[in-house]
Design a protein around this motif. Structure first.
Motif, PDB file in Angstrom:
ATOM      1  N   HIS A  80       0.883  -1.358  -0.063  1.00  0.00           N
ATOM      2  CA  HIS A  80      -0.270  -0.202   0.487  1.00  0.00           C
ATOM      3  C   HIS A  80       0.861   1.319   0.141  1.00  0.00           C
ATOM      4  O   HIS A  80       2.238   1.788   0.124  1.00  0.00           O
ATOM      5  CB  HIS A  80      -1.050  -0.437   1.360  1.00  0.00           C
ATOM      6  N   SER A  81       0.388   2.270  -0.437  1.00  0.00           N
ATOM      7  CA  SER A  81       0.856   3.934  -0.077  1.00  0.00           C
ATOM      8  C   SER A  81      -0.619   5.006   0.581  1.00  0.00           C
ATOM      9  O   SER A  81      -0.915   4.771   0.011  1.00  0.00           O
ATOM     10  CB  SER A  81       1.822   4.156  -1.304  1.00  0.00           C
ATOM     11  N   TYR A  82       0.378   5.985   0.262  1.00  0.00           N
ATOM     12  CA  TYR A  82      -0.608   6.767   0.815  1.00  0.00           C
ATOM     13  C   TYR A  82       0.194   8.447   0.608  1.00  0.00           C
ATOM     14  O   TYR A  82       0.954   8.372  -0.011  1.00  0.00           O
ATOM     15  CB  TYR A  82      -0.715   6.731   2.314  1.00  0.00           C
ATOM     16  N   GLU A  83      -0.844   9.109   0.006  1.00  0.00           N
ATOM     17  CA  GLU A  83      -0.627  10.550  -0.190  1.00  0.00           C
ATOM     18  C   GLU A  83      -0.790  10.876   1.091  1.00  0.00           C
ATOM     19  O   GLU A  83      -0.048  12.028   0.774  1.00  0.00           O
ATOM     20  CB  GLU A  83      -2.339  10.661  -1.036  1.00  0.00           C
ATOM     21  N   ASP A  84      -1.054  11.310   1.710  1.00  0.00           N
ATOM     22  CA  ASP A  84      -0.584  12.542   3.074  1.00  0.00           C
ATOM     23  C   ASP A  84       0.521  11.991   3.261  1.00  0.00           C
ATOM     24  O   ASP A  84       1.391  10.688   3.954  1.00  0.00           O
ATOM     25  CB  ASP A  84      -1.753  11.653   4.269  1.00  0.00           C
ATOM     26  N   PRO A  85       1.850  12.464   3.145  1.00  0.00           N
ATOM     27  CA  PRO A  85       2.558  12.635   3.838  1.00  0.00           C
ATOM     28  C   PRO A  85       3.111  12.137   5.313  1.00  0.00           C
ATOM     29  O   PRO A  85       4.421  11.000   5.270  1.00  0.00           O
ATOM     30  CB  PRO A  85       3.606  13.836   3.583  1.00  0.00           C
ATOM     31  N   SER A  86       2.666  12.431   5.980  1.00  0.00           N
ATOM     32  CA  SER A  86       2.250  11.764   7.260  1.00  0.00           C
ATOM     33  C   SER A  86       2.225  10.307   7.505  1.00  0.00           C
ATOM     34  O   SER A  86       2.483   9.561   8.532  1.00  0.00           O
ATOM     35  CB  SER A  86       0.924  12.663   8.424  1.00  0.00           C
ATOM     36  N   LYS A  87       1.446   9.330   6.404  1.00  0.00           N
ATOM     37  CA  LYS A  87       1.788   8.555   6.715  1.00  0.00           C
ATOM     38  C   LYS A  87       2.685   7.244   5.861  1.00  0.00           C
ATOM     39  O   LYS A  87       2.333   6.480   5.809  1.00  0.00           O
ATOM     40  CB  LYS A  87       0.285   7.719   6.129  1.00  0.00           C
ATOM     41  N   GLN A  88       3.440   8.313   4.934  1.00  0.00           N
ATOM     42  CA  GLN A  88       4.464   8.176   4.353  1.00  0.00           C
ATOM     43  C   GLN A  88       6.364   7.302   5.185  1.00  0.00           C
ATOM     44  O   GLN A  88       5.746   7.800   6.586  1.00  0.00           O
ATOM     45  CB  GLN A  88       4.789   8.978   3.658  1.00  0.00           C
ATOM     46  N   THR A  89       6.304   6.092   4.221  1.00  0.00           N
ATOM     47  CA  THR A  89       7.930   5.467   5.004  1.00  0.00           C
ATOM     48  C   THR A  89       8.636   5.785   4.263  1.00  0.00           C
ATOM     49  O   THR A  89       8.432   6.352   3.427  1.00  0.00           O
ATOM     50  CB  THR A  89       7.519   3.798   4.789  1.00  0.00           C
ATOM     51  N   GLN A  90      10.369   5.461   5.045  1.00  0.00           N
ATOM     52  CA  GLN A  90      10.919   5.457   4.179  1.00  0.00           C
ATOM     53  C   GLN A  90      11.673   5.074   2.981  1.00  0.00           C
ATOM     54  O   GLN A  90      12.793   4.892   2.364  1.00  0.00           O
ATOM     55  CB  GLN A  90      12.160   5.360   5.728  1.00  0.00           C
ATOM     56  N   ASN A  91      10.608   4.007   2.695  1.00  0.00           N
ATOM     57  CA  ASN A  91      10.885   3.227   2.083  1.00  0.00           C
ATOM     58  C   ASN A  91       9.821   2.730   0.718  1.00  0.00           C
ATOM     59  O   ASN A  91       9.149   2.802   0.707  1.00  0.00           O
ATOM     60  CB  ASN A  91      10.474   1.006   2.538  1.00  0.00           C
ATOM     61  N   THR A  92      10.289   2.124  -0.255  1.00  0.00           N
ATOM     62  CA  THR A  92       9.407   2.024  -1.158  1.00  0.00           C
ATOM     63  C   THR A  92       9.782   0.442  -1.857  1.00  0.00           C
ATOM     64  O   THR A  92      10.420  -0.567  -1.989  1.00  0.00           O
ATOM     65  CB  THR A  92       9.835   2.316  -2.655  1.00  0.00           C
ATOM     66  N   ASN A  93       8.302   0.160  -1.916  1.00  0.00           N
ATOM     67  CA  ASN A  93       8.093  -1.487  -2.353  1.00  0.00           C
ATOM     68  C   ASN A  93       7.797  -1.774  -3.787  1.00  0.00           C
ATOM     69  O   ASN A  93       6.523  -1.460  -4.049  1.00  0.00           O
ATOM     70  CB  ASN A  93       7.225  -2.092  -1.040  1.00  0.00           C
ATOM     71  N   PHE A  94       8.042  -2.849  -4.236  1.00  0.00           N
ATOM     72  CA  PHE A  94       6.654  -3.819  -5.399  1.00  0.00           C
ATOM     73  C   PHE A  94       6.766  -5.099  -5.613  1.00  0.00           C
ATOM     74  O   PHE A  94       8.081  -5.214  -4.594  1.00  0.00           O
ATOM     75  CB  PHE A  94       7.736  -2.694  -6.526  1.00  0.00           C
ATOM     76  N   ALA A  95       6.670  -5.825  -6.215  1.00  0.00           N
ATOM     77  CA  ALA A  95       6.390  -6.730  -7.094  1.00  0.00           C
ATOM     78  C   ALA A  95       7.005  -7.526  -7.579  1.00  0.00           C
ATOM     79  O   ALA A  95       7.066  -6.601  -8.823  1.00  0.00           O
ATOM     80  CB  ALA A  95       5.145  -7.376  -6.521  1.00  0.00           C
ATOM     81  N   LEU A  96       7.711  -8.880  -7.849  1.00  0.00           N
ATOM     82  CA  LEU A  96       8.238  -9.041  -9.355  1.00  0.00           C
ATOM     83  C   LEU A  96       7.631 -10.015  -9.538  1.00  0.00           C
ATOM     84  O   LEU A  96       7.763 -11.249  -8.369  1.00  0.00           O
ATOM     85  CB  LEU A  96       9.742  -9.202  -8.977  1.00  0.00           C
ATOM     86  N   LEU A  97       6.760 -10.274 -10.481  1.00  0.00           N
ATOM     87  CA  LEU A  97       6.099 -11.314 -10.539  1.00  0.00           C
ATOM     88  C   LEU A  97       6.747 -12.459 -12.488  1.00  0.00           C
ATOM     89  O   LEU A  97       7.044 -11.962 -12.551  1.00  0.00           O
ATOM     90  CB  LEU A  97       4.255 -11.016 -10.715  1.00  0.00           C
ATOM     91  N   VAL A  98       6.564 -13.633 -11.806  1.00  0.00           N
ATOM     92  CA  VAL A  98       6.177 -13.961 -13.627  1.00  0.00           C
ATOM     93  C   VAL A  98       4.928 -15.247 -13.694  1.00  0.00           C
ATOM     94  O   VAL A  98       4.552 -15.466 -12.486  1.00  0.00           O
ATOM     95  CB  VAL A  98       7.167 -15.480 -12.821  1.00  0.00           C
ATOM     96  N   ALA A  99       4.661 -14.767 -14.394  1.00  0.00           N
ATOM     97  CA  ALA A  99       3.571 -15.184 -15.208  1.00  0.00           C
ATOM     98  C   ALA A  99       3.611 -17.029 -16.150  1.00  0.00           C
ATOM     99  O   ALA A  99       4.556 -16.989 -16.374  1.00  0.00           O
ATOM    100  CB  ALA A  99       2.380 -14.394 -16.287  1.00  0.00           C
ATOM    101  N   LYS A 100       2.167 -17.281 -15.740  1.00  0.00           N
ATOM    102  CA  LYS A 100       3.085 -19.020 -15.516  1.00  0.00           C
ATOM    103  C   LYS A 100       1.040 -19.048 -16.128  1.00  0.00           C
ATOM    104  O   LYS A 100      -0.048 -18.909 -15.486  1.00  0.00           O
ATOM    105  CB  LYS A 100       2.909 -19.933 -14.445  1.00  0.00           C
ATOM    106  N   HIS A 101       1.743 -20.032 -17.374  1.00  0.00           N
ATOM    107  CA  HIS A 101       0.324 -19.937 -18.176  1.00  0.00           C
ATOM    108  C   HIS A 101       0.357 -22.240 -18.382  1.00  0.00           C
ATOM    109  O   HIS A 101       1.846 -22.561 -18.434  1.00  0.00           O
ATOM    110  CB  HIS A 101      -0.147 -19.690 -19.283  1.00  0.00           C
ATOM    111  N   PHE A 102      -0.139 -22.317 -18.387  1.00  0.00           N
ATOM    112  CA  PHE A 102      -0.377 -23.752 -17.946  1.00  0.00           C
ATOM    113  C   PHE A 102      -1.740 -24.923 -19.774  1.00  0.00           C
ATOM    114  O   PHE A 102      -2.646 -24.257 -19.608  1.00  0.00           O
ATOM    115  CB  PHE A 102      -1.036 -24.022 -16.140  1.00  0.00           C
ATOM    116  N   SER A 103      -0.650 -25.743 -19.912  1.00  0.00           N
ATOM    117  CA  SER A 103      -1.458 -26.311 -21.269  1.00  0.00           C
ATOM    118  C   SER A 103      -2.053 -27.428 -20.839  1.00  0.00           C
ATOM    119  O   SER A 103      -1.630 -28.211 -19.499  1.00  0.00           O
ATOM    120  CB  SER A 103      -0.648 -26.507 -22.437  1.00  0.00           C
ATOM    121  N   GLU A 104      -2.394 -28.094 -21.225  1.00  0.00           N
ATOM    122  CA  GLU A 104      -3.054 -29.496 -21.017  1.00  0.00           C
ATOM    123  C   GLU A 104      -2.050 -30.445 -20.552  1.00  0.00           C
ATOM    124  O   GLU A 104      -0.553 -29.965 -21.828  1.00  0.00           O
ATOM    125  CB  GLU A 104      -4.257 -30.106 -22.450  1.00  0.00           C
ATOM    126  N   PRO A 105      -2.025 -31.446 -19.824  1.00  0.00           N
ATOM    127  CA  PRO A 105      -3.042 -31.427 -18.755  1.00  0.00           C
ATOM    128  C   PRO A 105      -3.774 -30.848 -17.920  1.00  0.00           C
ATOM    129  O   PRO A 105      -4.753 -30.920 -17.143  1.00  0.00           O
ATOM    130  CB  PRO A 105      -3.114 -33.604 -18.473  1.00  0.00           C
TER     131      PRO A 105
END
Length: 456
Positions: A285-310
Motif C-alpha cells: 500500500h501507499s498513501y498520499e498523506d506525507p504523514s503516513k508515508q515511510t522511508q521505503n518503496t516496495n513493488f512486486a516482481l512477478l512471473v506469469a505462468k500459463h499451463f497447457s493440457e493436461p
C-alpha cells in the motif's frame, strides 16, 4: 423481494455498475449483495502489537466488503490497454480508454481532485530501460493513495446507499436461471431479478468456477502470477517514482526466456498481508498523506505462468506454493537479498541488523525452500537487471517478501456485451478473468450498466 437488477459483489465493477444504473435510470430497483462488511466496518485486526499475524477472520476486511480488494490498495488507476486486462478485446480499444477516463472523472468528482495523473509518455526512462534490456510499458496513472481512495469510496457509498439497496455480510450461495430472470439464493432467503451482474473479484474465484459449472458457462484456463514483493530505501527508485510514480517494467530472462515484470509500485509505502481463500500472501500500500508515508518503496516482481493440457488449475498451483510459505513461516516470509544469493536463511538478528527496516512483521526465512527454482532464478535475474537503471536494487539489505500471488479467475465465456449464454446474466470485473485492475474492472461496470439501461 424482486429487483430489476441484482449486482453480486461490491468491488469496483459492482460499484460503478450501481452508480451508472442509478444515474441513467433512477427508477430501476437495484440491489447489491456483498459477502463482506460495509466500508466503515472494514477493519483488519492486525495491529503489529497485540495481533501480529492473520487470525483468519470469517470475512477478510482487506479482501472483501464495499470497495472490494481495491478499497485498501494504494488507489492506482492505470489508464491503458497495455496491461490491466483484455477488456479492449471485447469492447474495442477506443471505448475501453474512453470508459477508463470516465471512471477517472467520477473519482475526481467524489474526492480525488488534486491528486496527480502521471504518464510514461515521452519519458527519458523508456530509452534507458531499452538500453538495459528492460521494457517500460506505456500508461497514464492516477494515484489516489490508500487514504484518498478511501475518501472516494466513502463519498460514493454515501450517495449510492440512498439509491441502491445494499445487503452486506450476505454471501450468495447460488444463482439460478428462471423463465423470466434469475433467483439469487442466499442462506435464508432467495431474491429475484430480471437481470444479474456478477462482479465477485479475484477472491471470488472458487465461487465463480462453481457458478459457471452449475450454469454450464464455458471457462478457459487463465494464468497465475507468482513472485515476491521487494522493499528497499525509497531513494533507490526516487528518480523513477518522482516522475512516473508507477513504472511497469518487463524483462525477458536469459536463462529461460520467461517474462518477469514489476507490479504495484508503492513509493514510500508499506508492505501488508493479504488473505485470499484462507491463504496469507503479501501485497503493498501507499498513501498520499506525507504523514503516513515511510522511508521505503516496495513493488512486486512477478512471473506469469500459463499451463497447457493436461493441467488446468493455475490457481491451485499458486495456492500450493503460498500454502508452503504459510506452512514454513506461519504466514509471509521475509529474506534479505544478500542472504538469498549466499544460500543463507535470514534470521531475526540478520533482519534487525539490516539497513532496510521492514514495514511488515514477517517471519525471517528462506524463499529458496518455497519458490520453484525457475521462478526464483528469473526474479534474481530481474533484480540484477533493475540494478542497472536503479543502482542499489541488488544491495544485500534489499528485502524480499514471499510469496506474492495474483490469482486470475478462469476466463469466462461472454460476448461483446460481457453477457453470458444466459440472456441478462453479465460477468464483469476481475471475477470474469478479463480485467486485472481497478480501472478495467470499473470500466466494465459502466459498460454493462449502459447496455442494460439502453434496452430497458
Amino acid at each position: 423481494m424482486n429487483f430489476d437488477v441484482i449486482i453480486i459483489g461490491a468491488g469496483p465493477g459492482g460499484i460503478f455498475s450501481a452508480y451508472e444504473l442509478s444515474r441513467l435510470n433512477p427508477a430501476l430497483k437495484v440491489a447489491v449483495f456483498e459477502t463482506g462488511h460495509e466500508l466503515s466496518k472494514r477493519h483488519c485486526p492486525i495491529d503489529g502489537e497485540k495481533i501480529k499475524a492473520c487470525i483468519g477472520c470469517k470475512s477478510c476486511s482487506i479482501m472483501s466488503g464495499f470497495g472490494g480488494a481495491g478499497a485498501f490498495s494504494d488507489g492506482k488507476y492505470n489508464i491503458t490497454n497495455d496491461f490491466g486486462g483484455t477488456l479492449y478485446e471485447y469492447i474495442g480499444k477506443k471505448k475501453a480508454l474512453e470508459l477508463m477516463h470516465y471512471v477517472d472523472d467520477i473519482n475526481m468528482n467524489y474526492g480525488g481532485q488534486g491528486t496527480k495523473l502521471y504518464s510514461t509518455a515521452g519519458t527519458k526512462f523508456k530509452k534507458v530501460c531499452i538500453q538495459n534490456d528492460l521494457h517500460l510499458l506505456d500508461a497514464s496513472v492516477r494515484h489516489l493513495g490508500t487514504d484518498i481512495n478511501y475518501v472516494v469510496l466513502e463519498n460514493l457509498y454515501k450517495e449510492l446507499k440512498e439509491k441502491v439497496q445494499f445487503f452486506f455480510d450476505m454471501p450468495v450461495d447460488s444463482v439460478e436461471v428462471m423463465d423470466d430472470g434469475y433467483s439469487i439464493n442466499c442462506k435464508d432467503q432467495s431474491y429475484t431479478c430480471k437481470e444479474c451482474i456478477i462482479s465477485v473479484g479475484r477472491s471470488g474465484s472458487k465461487w465463480m468456477e462453481r457458478v459457471c459449472k452449475d450454469l454450464d458457462i464455458q471457462t478457459n484456463s487463465n494464468r497465475v502470477d507468482l513472485g515476491v514483493r521487494v522493499e528497499l530505501p525509497a531513494e533507490i527508485f526516487s528518480h523513477l517514482t518522482d516522475e512516473l510514480y508507477e513504472s511497469k517494467i518487463v524483462y525477458r530472462t536469459q536463462k529461460y526466456g520467461d517474462l518477469v515484470r514489476t507490479f504495484c509500485m508503492n513509493p514510500k509505502g508499506a508492505v501488508v498481508n493479504e488473505n485470499t481463500n484462507g491463504i496469507v500472501t503479501v501485497n503493498g500500500h501507499s498513501y498520499e498523506d506525507p504523514s503516513k508515508q515511510t522511508q521505503n518503496t516496495n513493488f512486486a516482481l512477478l512471473v506469469a505462468k500459463h499451463f497447457s493440457e493436461p493441467f488446468k488449475d493455475s490457481n491451485g498451483y499458486g495456492e500450493s506454493i503460498a500454502r508452503l510459505s504459510n506452512m514454513l513461516g506461519g504466514g509471509v516470509i521475509v529474506q534479505r537479498f544478500g542472504d538469498l544469493i549466499n544460500g543463507h536463511r535470514s534470521t531475526p538478528s540478520r533482519i534487525e541488523e539490516s539497513f532496510t527496516t521492514p514495514t511488515l512483521n514477517a517471519t525471517p526465512g528462506d524463499l529458496s525452500l518455497v519458490l520453484p527454482k525457475r521462478l526464483l532464478d528469473g526474479i534474481i535475474e530481474m533484480i540484477y537487471a533493475l540494478d542497472k537503471i536503479a543502482p542499489g536494487t541488488a544491495n544485500d539489505d534489499t528485502l524480499l517478501y514471499g510469496v506474492e500471488v495474483k490469482f486470475y479467475n478462469m476466463e469466462v465465456a461472454v460476448d461483446a456485451n460481457l453477457e453470458t449464454k444466459h440472456k441478462g446474466l453479465y460477468i464483469i470485473g476481475d471475477g470474469s478473468g478479463i480485467t486485472h485492475s481497478l480501472s478495467h474492472a470499473s470500466a466494465s461496470g459502466i459498460y454493462v450498466a449502459r447496455n442494460i439501461v439502453n434496452h430497458t
